[in-house]
Design a protein around this motif. Sequence first.
Motif, short mmCIF file in Angstrom:
data_model
loop_
_atom_site.label_atom_id
_atom_site.label_comp_id
_atom_site.label_asym_id
_atom_site.label_seq_id
_atom_site.Cartn_x
_atom_site.Cartn_y
_atom_site.Cartn_z
N ARG A 167 8.54 0.07 -6.08
CA ARG A 167 8.38 0.64 -7.25
C ARG A 167 7.40 1.96 -7.00
O ARG A 167 6.76 2.14 -5.97
CB ARG A 167 7.54 -0.22 -8.42
CG ARG A 167 8.22 -1.24 -9.06
CD ARG A 167 7.52 -2.38 -9.64
NE ARG A 167 8.13 -3.32 -10.24
CZ ARG A 167 8.73 -4.42 -9.54
NH1 ARG A 167 8.62 -4.40 -8.31
NH2 ARG A 167 9.38 -5.19 -10.43
N ALA A 168 7.90 2.98 -7.85
CA ALA A 168 6.92 4.06 -7.79
C ALA A 168 5.50 3.86 -7.93
O ALA A 168 5.11 3.12 -8.56
CB ALA A 168 7.62 5.22 -8.84
N CYS A 169 4.93 4.76 -7.16
CA CYS A 169 3.40 4.53 -7.18
C CYS A 169 2.79 5.12 -8.19
O CYS A 169 3.28 6.32 -8.91
CB CYS A 169 2.64 5.40 -5.88
SG CYS A 169 0.75 5.25 -5.85
N ALA A 170 1.94 4.48 -9.05
CA ALA A 170 1.43 4.81 -10.25
C ALA A 170 0.51 6.03 -10.20
O ALA A 170 0.47 6.92 -10.93
CB ALA A 170 0.92 3.76 -11.03
N SER A 171 -0.26 5.98 -9.02
CA SER A 171 -1.34 7.07 -9.01
C SER A 171 -0.76 8.44 -8.25
O SER A 171 -1.03 9.44 -9.08
CB SER A 171 -2.53 6.73 -8.06
OG SER A 171 -1.94 6.21 -6.74
N VAL A 222 1.01 -1.11 -0.02
CA VAL A 222 0.07 0.01 0.14
C VAL A 222 0.92 1.19 0.13
O VAL A 222 1.93 1.29 0.82
CB VAL A 222 -0.87 -0.26 1.23
CG1 VAL A 222 -1.85 1.03 1.25
CG2 VAL A 222 -1.77 -1.26 1.31
N CYS A 223 0.55 2.12 -0.79
CA CYS A 223 1.18 3.37 -0.89
C CYS A 223 0.94 4.27 0.46
O CYS A 223 -0.07 4.39 0.70
CB CYS A 223 0.90 4.25 -2.00
SG CYS A 223 1.71 5.92 -2.31
N GLU A 249 -3.10 3.84 -2.15
CA GLU A 249 -3.24 2.96 -3.30
C GLU A 249 -2.51 1.78 -3.43
O GLU A 249 -1.33 1.70 -2.76
CB GLU A 249 -3.19 3.64 -4.58
CG GLU A 249 -4.23 4.81 -4.86
CD GLU A 249 -5.63 4.42 -5.27
OE1 GLU A 249 -5.84 3.35 -5.84
OE2 GLU A 249 -6.64 5.13 -4.49
N PRO A 250 -3.01 0.73 -3.99
CA PRO A 250 -2.27 -0.47 -3.99
C PRO A 250 -1.20 -0.39 -4.96
O PRO A 250 -1.38 0.33 -6.14
CB PRO A 250 -3.34 -1.91 -4.40
CG PRO A 250 -4.19 -0.92 -4.79
CD PRO A 250 -4.34 0.34 -4.32
#
Length: 59
Positions: A41-45, A29-30, A35-36
């Motif tokens: 890895r960098a958070c996509a959202s 979880v970020c 967000e999942p």
Amino acid sequence: MAVPKKKTSKSKRDMRRAHDSISAPGISVCPQCKEPKQPHRACASCGTYKGKDVLGSEA
């Protein structure tokens, strides 16, 4: 040419293939946007990684 002398049973065949299944990717979880995301890895959202903005402010 090599040819097997005996038939391989279904049990032996399936035991050999027991390690070939694929597993689902890990999900974390970020901490910023909750967000999942995939770990490491960098958070996509929100575009952050380890508390820093790495993808720019796209959100």
